[in-house]
Design an enzyme around this catalytic site. Structure first.
Site, PDB file in Angstrom:
ATOM      1  N   THR A 185       0.821  -1.219   0.000  1.00  9.25           N
ATOM      2  CA  THR A 185       0.000   0.000   0.000  1.00  9.25           C
ATOM      3  C   THR A 185       0.848   1.259   0.000  1.00  9.25           C
ATOM      4  O   THR A 185       0.442   2.295  -0.527  1.00  9.25           O
ATOM      5  CB  THR A 185      -0.928  -0.025   1.237  1.00  9.25           C
ATOM      6  OG1 THR A 185      -1.859  -1.082   1.050  1.00  9.25           O
ATOM      7  CG2 THR A 185      -1.675   1.269   1.426  1.00  9.25           C
ATOM      8  N   THR A 215       1.715  -4.213   4.305  1.00  4.80           N
ATOM      9  CA  THR A 215       1.575  -4.473   5.741  1.00  4.80           C
ATOM     10  C   THR A 215       0.946  -5.843   6.048  1.00  4.80           C
ATOM     11  O   THR A 215       1.071  -6.339   7.159  1.00  4.80           O
ATOM     12  CB  THR A 215       0.703  -3.392   6.416  1.00  4.80           C
ATOM     13  OG1 THR A 215      -0.609  -3.420   5.839  1.00  4.80           O
ATOM     14  CG2 THR A 215       1.309  -2.015   6.264  1.00  4.80           C
ATOM     15  N   ASP A 216       0.264  -6.446   5.056  1.00  8.54           N
ATOM     16  CA  ASP A 216      -0.469  -7.684   5.356  1.00  8.54           C
ATOM     17  C   ASP A 216       0.451  -8.828   5.805  1.00  8.54           C
ATOM     18  O   ASP A 216       0.101  -9.597   6.698  1.00  8.54           O
ATOM     19  CB  ASP A 216      -1.279  -8.141   4.136  1.00  8.54           C
ATOM     20  CG  ASP A 216      -2.544  -7.308   3.950  1.00  8.54           C
ATOM     21  OD1 ASP A 216      -2.942  -6.611   4.892  1.00  8.54           O
ATOM     22  OD2 ASP A 216      -3.129  -7.361   2.852  1.00  8.54           O
ATOM     23  N   SER A 253       1.598  -7.551  -0.794  1.00 12.97           N
ATOM     24  CA  SER A 253       2.398  -8.493   0.004  1.00 12.97           C
ATOM     25  C   SER A 253       1.717  -9.852   0.159  1.00 12.97           C
ATOM     26  O   SER A 253       2.334 -10.791   0.653  1.00 12.97           O
ATOM     27  CB  SER A 253       2.752  -7.904   1.369  1.00 12.97           C
ATOM     28  OG  SER A 253       1.645  -7.868   2.231  1.00 12.97           O
TER      29      SER A 253
HETATM   30  N1  ASP Z   1      -2.670  -5.532   0.741  1.00 12.17           N
HETATM   31  C1  ASP Z   1      -1.615  -4.580   1.063  1.00 12.17           C
HETATM   32  C2  ASP Z   1      -0.308  -5.327   1.107  1.00 12.17           C
HETATM   33  O1  ASP Z   1      -0.030  -5.984   2.070  1.00 12.17           O
HETATM   34  C3  ASP Z   1      -1.928  -3.940   2.373  1.00 12.17           C
HETATM   35  C4  ASP Z   1      -0.922  -2.929   2.855  1.00 12.17           C
HETATM   36  O2  ASP Z   1       0.197  -2.782   2.389  1.00 12.17           O
HETATM   37  O3  ASP Z   1      -1.273  -2.219   3.838  1.00 12.17           O
HETATM   38  O4  ASP Z   1       0.436  -5.282   0.160  1.00 12.17           O
END
Ligand code: ASP
Length: 327
Positions: free
Chosen positions: A12, A91-92, A58
């Site tokens: 993200t 973040t995932d 991710s």
């Molecule tokens: N779906 C995103 C990822 O993990 C979520 C994020 O980065 O906050 O790539």
């Protein structure tokens, strides 16, 4: 000034969508170099080099991408003219990547992972400030030999203990099991207040080894009434299995019997709990036996990573238990 390499992987932090909105965006679509342009103060913190390694959500991360990232970090860290590394990541699954790197990179130089909860095009995107602080953290002598760390919202977390605990706030991370964060930041100022005691990076036996692939370890989730047959399929495909049980790492007698059968066939079974703050001991509280391994304070998903690495060396339960205790 220190020399910092930023390795971009997507997420993200590099996401874009309709201007101002925090939803309906696509992760990993903006070049991190463009985000850096919105943080002109970075140039005062360090000399920056950029590597765009991959550009993925991710949830597309896997063992091969971890190995690729590890290799690039090791190469960069081996350079005399590099003082620290920042990795931008979704973040995932950042907590999984961070723990894998914590166990396998062969450097004491700072390695800092960061990301963002809001895409680059959102109002008050959190990525630019996180990158700013991550670079300051990677350039700070206090971060040397702290293991791989994550930086979010002015808080410094160890890769071992960080977990995503919220999916709609910027303040989305915490250290589980009453483990302290490693410290905090005030703009670019770093305050390390504790250091990890679990083995990491140059102190980890897994950082000295080469891997072309990793053994297969599955994760099985128990719930009231869960059929034991699902274990059969996992047992056929995997060398190891992490069971997410209830309470102190519990499950039904039907699961116990099926897991016993898998263990007899050589599948290494690790018990964990769905309770977010939990300690799972080697010997189950209600049904004492000693042929499975307890995760102690690791989360299930991190236990899977540690078990994969252990299984590259041994499938001896006593030896793996020792490793789980120290890592
Ligand atoms: N779906 C995103 C990822 O993990 C979520 C994020 O980065 O906050 O790539």
């Amino acid at each position: 000034m220190k020399n910092i390499v930023i390795i971009a992987t997507g997420g993200t932090i590099a996401g874009s969508g309709e201007a101002g909105r925090t939803t309906e965006y696509r992760a990993g679509t903006v070049a991190v170099a463009d985000i850096l342009k919105s943080v002109p103060q970075l140039g005062k913190l360090a000399n920056i080099e950029m590597i765009s390694l991959m550009s993925v959500d991710s949830n597309e991360m896997d063992e091969q991408k971890w190995l690729q990232l590890r290799e690039v970090i090791n190469q960069q860290a081996a350079r005399d003219d590099v003082d620290g590394i920042v990795v931008t990541h979704g973040t995932d699954t950042i907590e999984e990547t961070a723990y894998f790197l914590n166990l396998t990179v062969n450097t004491a130089k700072p390695v800092v992972l960061t990301g963002a909860m809001r895409p680059a095009t959102a109002t008050s995107a959190d990525g630019p400030f996180n990158i700013y602080q991550a670079v300051a953290l990677a350039a700070d002598d206090q971060t040397y030999d702290c293991g791989v760390v994550c930086l979010f919202s002015s808080t410094i977390y160890s890769a071992r203990d960080i977990a995503k605990i919220n999916n709609y706030k910027i303040d989305a991370f915490s250290s589980l099991n009453d483990h302290a964060a490693l410290g905090y930041m005030r703009d670019a100022e770093v305050f390390i207040t504790s250091r990890p005691v679990s083995k990491h990076t140059i102190h980890s036996k897994f950082s000295q080894l080469e891997y072309s692939a990793l053994p297969k370890v599955g994760v099985a989730v128990y719930y009231a009434g869960a059929p034991a047959e699902v274990l059969e399929r996992l047992g056929q495909d995997c060398d190891g299995l992490v069971v997410i049980g209830t309470g102190s790492g519990n499950y039904s007698q039907a699961w116990r019997q099926k897991l016993d059968a898998l263990a007899e066939r050589g599948v290494v079974v690790v018990r964990s709990s769905r309770v977010s703050n939990s300690i799972v001991f080697d010997e189950p509280i209600f049904d004492p036996h000693d042929h499975f391994i307890g995760v102690n304070t690791l989360t299930s998903y991190k236990a899977r990573i540690l078990l994969m690495l252990c299984l590259t060396q041994t499938n001896d339960i006593a030896a793996i238990r020792q490793t789980f205790f120290k890592y």
